[in-house]
Design a protein around this motif. Structure first.
Motif, short mmCIF file in Angstrom:
data_model
loop_
_atom_site.label_atom_id
_atom_site.label_comp_id
_atom_site.label_asym_id
_atom_site.label_seq_id
_atom_site.Cartn_x
_atom_site.Cartn_y
_atom_site.Cartn_z
N ASP A 255 0.96 -1.05 0.02
CA ASP A 255 0.09 -0.02 0.08
C ASP A 255 0.91 1.17 -0.27
N ILE A 256 1.72 1.33 -1.10
CA ILE A 256 2.64 2.39 -1.48
C ILE A 256 2.25 3.72 -0.93
N ALA A 257 1.01 4.38 -1.37
CA ALA A 257 0.66 5.72 -1.28
C ALA A 257 0.07 5.98 0.08
N LYS A 258 -0.45 4.90 0.94
CA LYS A 258 -0.57 5.04 2.17
C LYS A 258 0.48 5.06 2.83
N ALA A 259 1.27 4.47 2.85
CA ALA A 259 2.75 4.45 3.68
C ALA A 259 3.41 5.88 3.22
N GLN A 260 3.38 6.31 2.03
CA GLN A 260 3.85 7.74 1.91
C GLN A 260 3.06 8.75 2.61
N LEU A 261 1.78 8.79 2.34
CA LEU A 261 0.89 9.94 2.94
C LEU A 261 1.02 9.84 4.38
N ALA A 262 1.28 8.72 5.06
CA ALA A 262 1.04 8.56 6.42
C ALA A 262 2.70 9.40 7.04
N LEU A 277 3.69 -2.27 3.99
CA LEU A 277 4.60 -2.96 3.15
C LEU A 277 4.44 -4.65 3.07
N GLY A 278 3.52 -5.04 2.85
CA GLY A 278 3.22 -6.47 2.56
C GLY A 278 2.03 -7.04 3.51
N SER A 279 1.70 -6.24 4.50
CA SER A 279 0.58 -6.90 5.49
C SER A 279 -0.80 -6.44 4.87
N ILE A 280 -1.86 -7.15 5.48
CA ILE A 280 -3.41 -6.77 5.14
C ILE A 280 -3.97 -6.00 6.35
N TYR A 281 -4.71 -4.95 6.34
CA TYR A 281 -5.20 -4.37 7.49
C TYR A 281 -6.68 -4.01 7.01
N ASN A 282 -7.43 -3.97 8.36
CA ASN A 282 -9.03 -3.88 8.28
C ASN A 282 -9.66 -2.82 7.46
N LYS A 283 -8.94 -1.86 7.12
CA LYS A 283 -9.33 -0.47 6.77
C LYS A 283 -9.64 -0.45 5.17
N VAL A 284 -9.09 -1.67 4.47
CA VAL A 284 -9.11 -1.62 3.13
C VAL A 284 -10.10 -2.80 2.79
N ILE A 285 -10.93 -2.57 1.72
CA ILE A 285 -11.92 -3.64 1.05
C ILE A 285 -11.21 -3.72 -0.36
N PRO A 286 -10.42 -4.80 -0.71
CA PRO A 286 -9.95 -4.96 -1.91
C PRO A 286 -11.30 -5.32 -2.94
#
Length: 316
Positions: A255-262, A277-286
């Motif tokens: 989730d490259i953009a969220k890492a950068q924005l955070a 950078l590799g993990s899944i978290y519960n605020k994203v619905i693919p």
């Protein structure tokens, strides 16, 4: 003489004319940027594109968002929205790794519809990441509008990238200095142009990073989804990330953009940035949509794209 607004205008890239949609009136611009007409005049003199219709100036909403977000005034609507958007990122990431259920509703609207025809909706795709869906029947053939509704449960899993090459390419991108900007979806698909301007966004970043992963020999694809539970309801944001098969054979999301924005919004978000950078978290619905594809289609023959409006709320 430079003043803050002129400096801000010079520091961002305005949306090029071919992708710009100037539909926000000057009164909206003043409210978003918490400024007076004289300051709008200065922004126009500094290059802010506009259209004059019946004596009223109209602006592109992305340009206004980017001006406000980088203004450092602390009280513009974009600054307040993004501060709220990312307040979770400084908290314990354990909250992002548990199950979370969402009332998920999407309305599809085919403007200038040519009649009854099948709908196609790129639905939530959470099962392969440990989630589940209750409901979610595909829309029946129809005309004009259609709706998709389901209860979607997401969860988080720590699966950091193990490949040193994938980590190197990801770090190389993060260190390249691209400036995150609000950019229309159609322009984000033109990811070479976005990066040539020194800018980035979630779709553009994911398309480019997926390309670099594939060039390094990895199976990778940019995929769209929704970033939810931060502003609530209809304001939940379309999202994109990279899905890549790591050296351990597991598919990971970057989730490259969220890492950068955070990282830009708050210095105490290191744990969240690593989670991206590799993990899944519960605020994203693919979803099943690829990185630059629409979420919805109507096969009626209309040449206009289907409007997709999501309303995603935490389930009680």
């Amino acid at each position: 003489m430079n003043t803050p607004w002129e400096k801000i205008a010079n520091s961002i890239e305005f949306i090029p004319a071919e992708y710009s949609s100037k539909i926000q009136s000057e009164s909206v611009a003043r409210e978003m940027l918490r400024c007076e007409t004289a300051e709008i005049d200065r922004l126009v003199d500094a290059g802010l594109p506009f259209e004059n219709r019946s004596g009223v100036r109209y602006f592109d909403v992305s340009d206004l968002y980017n001006l406000g977000m980088y203004s450092n005034k602390t009280n513009t609507q974009p600054e307040l929205a993004f501060r709220m958007l990312f307040r979770f990122a400084g908290r314990s990431v354990d909250d992002l790794l548990c199950e979370k259920s969402w009332d998920f509703r999407v309305q599809l609207e085919c403007t200038e519809c040519d009649g009854v025809a099948p709908w196609r909706f790129e639905a939530p795709d959470v099962v392969r990441f440990g989630g589940r869906i209750v409901g979610g029947e595909a829309p029946e053939p129809g005309s004009g509008t259609a709706e998709y509704a389901a209860t979607v449960t997401t969860t988080g899993v720590r699966t950091p990238l193990v490949s040193s090459e994938l980590r190197r390419l990801t770090r190389e991108y993060l260190d390249a200095g691209y400036r995150w900007q609000m950019i229309p979806v159609a322009m984000q698909a033109d990811y070479e142009l976005v990066h040539e301007l020194g800018a980035t966004s979630c779709i553009a970043a994911s398309l480019l990073l997926a390309e670099r992963f594939r060039a390094a020999g990895y199976e990778a694809e940019a995929k769209r989804g929704w970033f939810c539970g931060v502003l609530g309801g209809a304001l939940d944001l379309p999202h994109a990330c990279v899905e890549v098969q790591d050296d351990d054979g597991t598919y990971k999301t970057v989730d490259i953009a969220k890492a950068q924005l955070a990282a830009r919004l708050s210095p105490n978000t290191g744990d969240f940035q690593e989670l991206c950078l590799g993990s899944i978290y519960n605020k994203v619905i693919p979803s099943t949509a690829s990185g630059n594809a629409s979420f919805g289609y109507h096969e009626c023959g209309s040449q206009l794209p289907v409007h997709v409006r999501a309303d995603i709320r935490s389930a009680r």
